[in-house]
Scaffold this motif. Structure first.
Motif, PDB file in Angstrom:
ATOM      1  N   ALA A   1     -35.870 -40.273  16.762  1.00 41.44           N
ATOM      2  CA  ALA A   1     -34.930 -40.545  17.852  1.00 41.44           C
ATOM      3  C   ALA A   1     -34.221 -41.885  17.702  1.00 41.44           C
ATOM      4  CB  ALA A   1     -35.665 -40.488  19.187  1.00 41.44           C
ATOM      5  N   SER A   2     -34.950 -42.954  17.359  1.00 41.95           N
ATOM      6  CA  SER A   2     -34.293 -44.254  17.270  1.00 41.95           C
ATOM      7  C   SER A   2     -33.314 -44.300  16.100  1.00 41.95           C
ATOM      8  CB  SER A   2     -35.333 -45.371  17.133  1.00 41.95           C
ATOM      9  OG  SER A   2     -36.196 -45.143  16.038  1.00 41.95           O
ATOM     10  N   THR A   3     -33.645 -43.627  14.996  1.00 45.00           N
ATOM     11  CA  THR A   3     -32.723 -43.553  13.858  1.00 45.00           C
ATOM     12  C   THR A   3     -31.461 -42.790  14.248  1.00 45.00           C
ATOM     13  OG1 THR A   3     -34.579 -43.598  12.321  1.00 45.00           O
ATOM     14  CG2 THR A   3     -32.480 -42.830  11.448  1.00 45.00           C
ATOM     15  N   GLN A   4     -31.641 -41.677  14.944  1.00 48.15           N
ATOM     16  CA  GLN A   4     -30.489 -40.894  15.386  1.00 48.15           C
ATOM     17  C   GLN A   4     -29.637 -41.685  16.378  1.00 48.15           C
ATOM     18  OE1 GLN A   4     -33.067 -37.634  16.600  1.00 48.15           O
ATOM     19  NE2 GLN A   4     -31.931 -36.240  15.272  1.00 48.15           N
ATOM     20  N   THR A   5     -30.291 -42.453  17.255  1.00 44.93           N
ATOM     21  CA  THR A   5     -29.557 -43.220  18.260  1.00 44.93           C
ATOM     22  C   THR A   5     -28.655 -44.267  17.622  1.00 44.93           C
ATOM     23  OG1 THR A   5     -31.318 -42.916  19.908  1.00 44.93           O
ATOM     24  CG2 THR A   5     -29.799 -44.750  20.256  1.00 44.93           C
TER      25      THR A   5
ATOM     26  N   GLY B   1     -42.096 -49.144  17.835  1.00 43.62           N
ATOM     27  CA  GLY B   1     -41.784 -47.730  18.038  1.00 43.62           C
ATOM     28  C   GLY B   1     -40.469 -47.507  18.759  1.00 43.62           C
ATOM     29  N   PRO B   2     -40.104 -46.234  18.998  1.00 45.91           N
ATOM     30  CA  PRO B   2     -38.771 -45.881  19.497  1.00 45.91           C
ATOM     31  C   PRO B   2     -38.349 -46.578  20.783  1.00 45.91           C
ATOM     32  CG  PRO B   2     -39.921 -43.919  18.750  1.00 45.91           C
ATOM     33  CD  PRO B   2     -40.916 -45.037  18.693  1.00 45.91           C
ATOM     34  N   GLN B   3     -39.243 -46.663  21.771  1.00 46.01           N
ATOM     35  CA  GLN B   3     -38.823 -47.269  23.039  1.00 46.01           C
ATOM     36  C   GLN B   3     -38.597 -48.767  22.901  1.00 46.01           C
ATOM     37  OE1 GLN B   3     -37.832 -45.448  25.319  1.00 46.01           O
ATOM     38  NE2 GLN B   3     -38.684 -43.515  24.633  1.00 46.01           N
TER      39      GLN B   3
ATOM     40  N   GLY C   1     -42.776 -39.937  15.861  1.00 41.70           N
ATOM     41  CA  GLY C   1     -43.821 -40.207  14.884  1.00 41.70           C
ATOM     42  C   GLY C   1     -45.218 -39.892  15.369  1.00 41.70           C
ATOM     43  N   GLN C   2     -45.457 -40.018  16.689  1.00 45.53           N
ATOM     44  CA  GLN C   2     -46.789 -39.733  17.217  1.00 45.53           C
ATOM     45  C   GLN C   2     -47.166 -38.277  17.018  1.00 45.53           C
ATOM     46  OE1 GLN C   2     -44.322 -41.197  18.786  1.00 45.53           O
ATOM     47  NE2 GLN C   2     -44.962 -43.133  19.700  1.00 45.53           N
ATOM     48  N   VAL C   3     -46.186 -37.391  17.094  1.00 45.58           N
ATOM     49  CA  VAL C   3     -46.437 -35.962  16.895  1.00 45.58           C
ATOM     50  C   VAL C   3     -46.451 -35.631  15.407  1.00 45.58           C
ATOM     51  CG1 VAL C   3     -45.563 -33.635  17.339  1.00 45.58           C
ATOM     52  CG2 VAL C   3     -45.416 -35.398  19.111  1.00 45.58           C
ATOM     53  N   LEU C   4     -45.589 -36.298  14.642  1.00 44.03           N
ATOM     54  CA  LEU C   4     -45.474 -36.001  13.221  1.00 44.03           C
ATOM     55  C   LEU C   4     -46.733 -36.394  12.450  1.00 44.03           C
ATOM     56  CD1 LEU C   4     -43.114 -34.759  11.641  1.00 44.03           C
ATOM     57  CD2 LEU C   4     -42.495 -37.059  10.911  1.00 44.03           C
TER      58      LEU C   4
END
Length: 406
Positions: free
Chosen positions: A76-80, A38-40, A248-251
């Motif tokens: 977020a990770s894709t945008q980062t 995941g993102p973190q 993704g957790q919210v989506l």
């Protein structure tokens, strides 16, 4: 005789930038195949490879970009990683970065959507059983490293602890961007301590922001008018990615409500199988959209080509808004950073971002089965990363092989 200094040849400079861009894309490809969790966890691996090893940017710069992306809707990770590509080589490198980052998980989820009935779920579970504790070790390592660099004042220490506790106990999508804004506001008042700089005229390039909104409106109108399923799918995914904060957790629950319960494009067990697979895959969790798109197009006489189209539409629809928004925001952000008020706010924003990584490490560890092997894997991964001798992808590879053998 006075020595004559020759200016560097422009072609040589272009060649150097091209080679550096190719090396960066190779690193992005390696991350896309090894960034589990995941993102973190993605940020943890980006920090180890892109910051500590390659030095494409500093820890502070990575935190700033990550915080900015968490304030925006979308993956977020894709945008980062797209923003890092933009910083290094402009729009062209950024687009290639985004493509390489999402491609492996999108391809796998497309294949899964087409062949869901034939997947051996027990084999997938065995293959991935040791990946999650290794990913948690990556996040703890990232939290430790970021914390060491961010903790400079009592204020930053307090913000790290407070934001970590709040994010851990209040897992709501609006909490993360709110904490980042509050953290920045708290340290903003220290701007008088910073030296004044000559300011350039603030210029906002609206093109990508206008394009993002135009695509959203046009897709809604065309989808409503034509009733074509591929167009409606694109609008559904584009809208969700444009308006949802929290990753993704919210989506996932929104996807379930819209595509399973309301539109009946796939069944509940099919959705849960796809969602579970995204958690076990490297790369962005938003690739679930490709899986749903493939399943949505399996009826109505579309055939295999229709399912491939549905997967492509889902992937483009879910990742395009975040790309357009970060292209707009990163330019705007770079202009804003010349102001002392904004510079002062970065201390609070970075401290909160570090606290969010600590919260993510605890939240990722919490659902792990409380077994000796999981604890050993988390601790061993953390210690090996501190040693800084073994590449991340080797650790991930060993965990995958161990899942098959044991």
């Amino acid at each position: 005789m006075e020595e004559v200094q020759l200016a560097p040849h422009p072609r040589r400079g272009q060649r150097t930038r091209r080679v550096r861009g190719l090396i960066f894309l190779k690193d992005v490809a390696a991350l896309s195949l090894s960034s589990f969790g995941g993102p973190q966890a993605h940020i943890a691996m980006m920090m180890r490879l892109l910051v500590e090893k390659r030095r494409y940017l500093t820890t502070a710069e990575l935190l700033e970009i990550s915080a900015l992306c968490q304030i925006l809707p979308g993956p977020a990770s894709t945008q980062t990683i797209t923003a890092i590509g933009f910083r290094l080589g402009g729009p062209n490198l950024a687009y290639l970065t985004a493509l390489l980052w999402v491609l492996p998980s999108v391809v796998i989820m497309t294949v899964a959507g087409i062949s869901i009935s034939y997947l051996d779920k027990s084999l997938v579970a065995r293959l991935m059983q040791y990946i999650q504790p290794v990913a948690v070790g990556f996040v703890f390592y990232s939290a430790y490293k970021i914390g060491r660099k961010v903790v400079q004042t009592k204020t930053s220490t307090a913000l790290i602890v407070a934001s970590a506790l709040i994010a851990y106990f209040f897992q709501l999508p609006w909490v993360l961007p709110l904490l980042l804004l509050i953290g920045g506001l708290i340290t903003t008042f220290r701007y008088r301590n910073l030296p004044q700089q000559e300011k350039k005229t603030l210029q906002i390039e609206w093109a990508n922001g206008i394009l993002w909104l135009a695509v959203l409106l046009v897709a809604a109108v065309v989808g409503s008018y034509t009733k074509l399923l591929p167009v409606r799918l694109f609008e559904n995914f584009y809208r969700n990615s444009s308006l949802v904060f929290g990753g993704g957790q919210v989506l996932a629950p929104l996807f379930y409500a819209e595509f399973v319960e309301f539109k009946h494009y796939l069944s509940g067990p099919e959705f849960l199988s796809g969602y579970g697979l995204t958690q076990a895959l490297p790369g962005p969790n938003f690739s679930l959209a490709a899986y749903i798109g493939a399943l949505a197009m399996r009826t109505g006489g579309y055939g295999l080509s229709g399912q491939l189209l549905g997967a492509a539409v889902g992937a483009v629809g879910i990742f395009l808004p975040g790309t357009l928004l970060i292209f707009f925001a990163i330019r705007f952000w770079d202009h804003l950073k010349q102001y002392r008020v904004v510079q002062a706010s970065l201390e609070g924003i970075n401290a909160v971002a570090a606290g969010l990584v600590w919260a993510a490490a605890l939240l990722l560890y919490h659902p792990l089965p409380d077994t000796t092997i999981n604890i050993v894997l988390v601790v061993a991964t953390f210690l090996v990363l501190l040693w800084e001798k073994i590449p991340s992808y080797i650790l991930v590879g060993v965990a995958l092989v161990a899942g098959v053998l044991f």
